[in-house]
Design a protein around this motif. Structure first.
Motif, PDB file in Angstrom:
ATOM      1  N   GLY A 161     -80.049  23.032  39.286  1.00 32.67           N
ATOM      2  CA  GLY A 161     -80.813  23.088  38.057  1.00 32.67           C
ATOM      3  C   GLY A 161     -80.699  21.854  37.183  1.00 32.67           C
ATOM      4  O   GLY A 161     -81.303  21.778  36.118  1.00 32.67           O
ATOM      5  N   VAL A 162     -79.923  20.863  37.606  1.00 29.59           N
ATOM      6  CA  VAL A 162     -79.722  19.648  36.811  1.00 29.59           C
ATOM      7  C   VAL A 162     -79.881  18.418  37.721  1.00 29.59           C
ATOM      8  O   VAL A 162     -78.916  17.732  38.036  1.00 29.59           O
ATOM      9  N   PRO A 163     -81.110  18.132  38.168  1.00 30.34           N
ATOM     10  CA  PRO A 163     -81.294  16.943  39.000  1.00 30.34           C
ATOM     11  C   PRO A 163     -81.074  15.682  38.167  1.00 30.34           C
ATOM     12  O   PRO A 163     -81.268  15.684  36.953  1.00 30.34           O
ATOM     13  N   GLY A 164     -80.651  14.632  38.819  1.00 36.60           N
ATOM     14  CA  GLY A 164     -80.472  13.347  38.143  1.00 36.60           C
ATOM     15  C   GLY A 164     -79.120  13.164  37.471  1.00 36.60           C
ATOM     16  O   GLY A 164     -78.928  12.197  36.746  1.00 36.60           O
ATOM     17  N   ALA A 165     -78.177  14.064  37.735  1.00 31.93           N
ATOM     18  CA  ALA A 165     -76.830  13.890  37.191  1.00 31.93           C
ATOM     19  C   ALA A 165     -76.125  12.787  37.984  1.00 31.93           C
ATOM     20  O   ALA A 165     -76.354  12.622  39.176  1.00 31.93           O
ATOM     21  N   THR A 166     -75.279  12.031  37.295  1.00 36.50           N
ATOM     22  CA  THR A 166     -74.496  10.994  37.949  1.00 36.50           C
ATOM     23  C   THR A 166     -73.110  11.542  38.230  1.00 36.50           C
ATOM     24  O   THR A 166     -72.413  11.972  37.310  1.00 36.50           O
ATOM     25  N   CYS A 167     -72.718  11.548  39.498  1.00 38.68           N
ATOM     26  CA  CYS A 167     -71.421  12.090  39.896  1.00 38.68           C
ATOM     27  C   CYS A 167     -70.523  10.965  40.405  1.00 38.68           C
ATOM     28  O   CYS A 167     -70.958  10.135  41.202  1.00 38.68           O
ATOM     29  N   THR A 168     -69.291  10.974  39.936  1.00 39.73           N
ATOM     30  CA  THR A 168     -68.287  10.007  40.361  1.00 39.73           C
ATOM     31  C   THR A 168     -67.309  10.725  41.278  1.00 39.73           C
ATOM     32  O   THR A 168     -66.705  11.720  40.876  1.00 39.73           O
ATOM     33  N   LEU A 169     -67.160  10.236  42.488  1.00 44.52           N
ATOM     34  CA  LEU A 169     -66.218  10.783  43.458  1.00 44.52           C
ATOM     35  C   LEU A 169     -65.028   9.841  43.510  1.00 44.52           C
ATOM     36  O   LEU A 169     -65.201   8.625  43.678  1.00 44.52           O
ATOM     37  N   THR A 170     -63.811  10.407  43.367  1.00 44.33           N
ATOM     38  CA  THR A 170     -62.618   9.580  43.274  1.00 44.33           C
ATOM     39  C   THR A 170     -61.480  10.138  44.122  1.00 44.33           C
ATOM     40  O   THR A 170     -61.218  11.338  44.089  1.00 44.33           O
ATOM     41  N   SER A 171     -60.811   9.257  44.848  1.00 42.90           N
ATOM     42  CA  SER A 171     -59.556   9.581  45.541  1.00 42.90           C
ATOM     43  C   SER A 171     -58.852   8.272  45.868  1.00 42.90           C
ATOM     44  O   SER A 171     -59.452   7.196  45.803  1.00 42.90           O
ATOM     45  N   ALA A 172     -57.594   8.382  46.238  1.00 44.68           N
ATOM     46  CA  ALA A 172     -56.840   7.186  46.617  1.00 44.68           C
ATOM     47  C   ALA A 172     -57.447   6.544  47.862  1.00 44.68           C
ATOM     48  O   ALA A 172     -57.452   5.325  48.004  1.00 44.68           O
ATOM     49  N   ALA A 173     -58.001   7.356  48.745  1.00 44.70           N
ATOM     50  CA  ALA A 173     -58.539   6.842  50.012  1.00 44.70           C
ATOM     51  C   ALA A 173     -59.887   6.145  49.842  1.00 44.70           C
ATOM     52  O   ALA A 173     -60.147   5.135  50.483  1.00 44.70           O
ATOM     53  N   ILE A 174     -60.775   6.679  48.982  1.00 42.11           N
ATOM     54  CA  ILE A 174     -62.122   6.104  48.867  1.00 42.11           C
ATOM     55  C   ILE A 174     -62.324   5.286  47.599  1.00 42.11           C
ATOM     56  O   ILE A 174     -63.367   4.667  47.426  1.00 42.11           O
ATOM     57  N   GLY A 175     -61.353   5.317  46.690  1.00 38.52           N
ATOM     58  CA  GLY A 175     -61.528   4.642  45.408  1.00 38.52           C
ATOM     59  C   GLY A 175     -62.461   5.462  44.551  1.00 38.52           C
ATOM     60  O   GLY A 175     -62.333   6.672  44.464  1.00 38.52           O
ATOM     61  N   SER A 176     -63.458   4.806  43.957  1.00 42.58           N
ATOM     62  CA  SER A 176     -64.427   5.482  43.099  1.00 42.58           C
ATOM     63  C   SER A 176     -65.831   5.148  43.593  1.00 42.58           C
ATOM     64  O   SER A 176     -66.171   3.982  43.754  1.00 42.58           O
ATOM     65  N   GLN A 177     -66.634   6.192  43.868  1.00 41.62           N
ATOM     66  CA  GLN A 177     -67.990   5.999  44.354  1.00 41.62           C
ATOM     67  C   GLN A 177     -68.939   6.873  43.548  1.00 41.62           C
ATOM     68  O   GLN A 177     -68.575   7.955  43.107  1.00 41.62           O
TER      69      GLN A 177
END
Length: 144
Positions: free
Chosen positions: A34-50
């Motif tokens: 129901g909320v298209p266009g949200a910006t999501c930050t994925l974070t972990s030690a392995a992938i950094g921040s994407q």
């Protein structure tokens, strides 16, 4: 001598079963219903921040690390979630067939892990908020 080298190479090739059959990356879908266009930050030690914009997909390096997800969009509360890392089912077979070498290769490459194929992050509208130049968000309460 050659026969021993071929046997050793064959054993090493079979040893890392998950690395060969499942790979070291995985595509995960990120959605904010129901909320298209949200910006999501994925974070972990392995992938950094994407970053990924919803609805969207992202290719992630497999790891034993869980991934934190934080989603934002103007006029909505911040949404949060976690993409958990689990063991691939074939890990047990790899230990039996591939031994320590196969297990070690799959552990080092991340191939023995997998993520859920999708995460849904819930966000709710902020009452009375509207982005300039757009219509206000619909109210969910009683009309007065």
């Amino acid at each position: 001598m050659r026969k021993a080298v071929f046997v050793l190479l064959g054993a090493l090739a079979l040893a890392a079963c998950a690395t060969v059959t499942r790979g070291t990356t995985q595509v995960v879908a990120v959605n904010t219903p129901g909320v298209p266009g949200a910006t999501c930050t994925l974070t972990s030690a392995a992938i950094g921040s994407q970053l990924v914009v919803t609805p969207g997909t992202i290719a992630l390096e497999k790891s034993k690390e869980e991934i934190s997800v934080r989603c934002t969009k103007e006029c909505y509360t911040e949404g949060a979630g976690v993409i958990a890392s689990n063991l691939e089912g074939m890990t047990a077979g790899n230990i039996i067939l591939g031994g320590v070498i196969g297990f070690g290769v799959d552990a080092a490459s991340g191939a023995m892990n997998k993520y859920s194929p999708e995460i849904q992050v819930v966000m709710t509208p902020i009452q009375g908020c509207h982005v300039p130049g757009t219509a206000p968000l619909p109210s969910r309460g009683k009309k007065i």
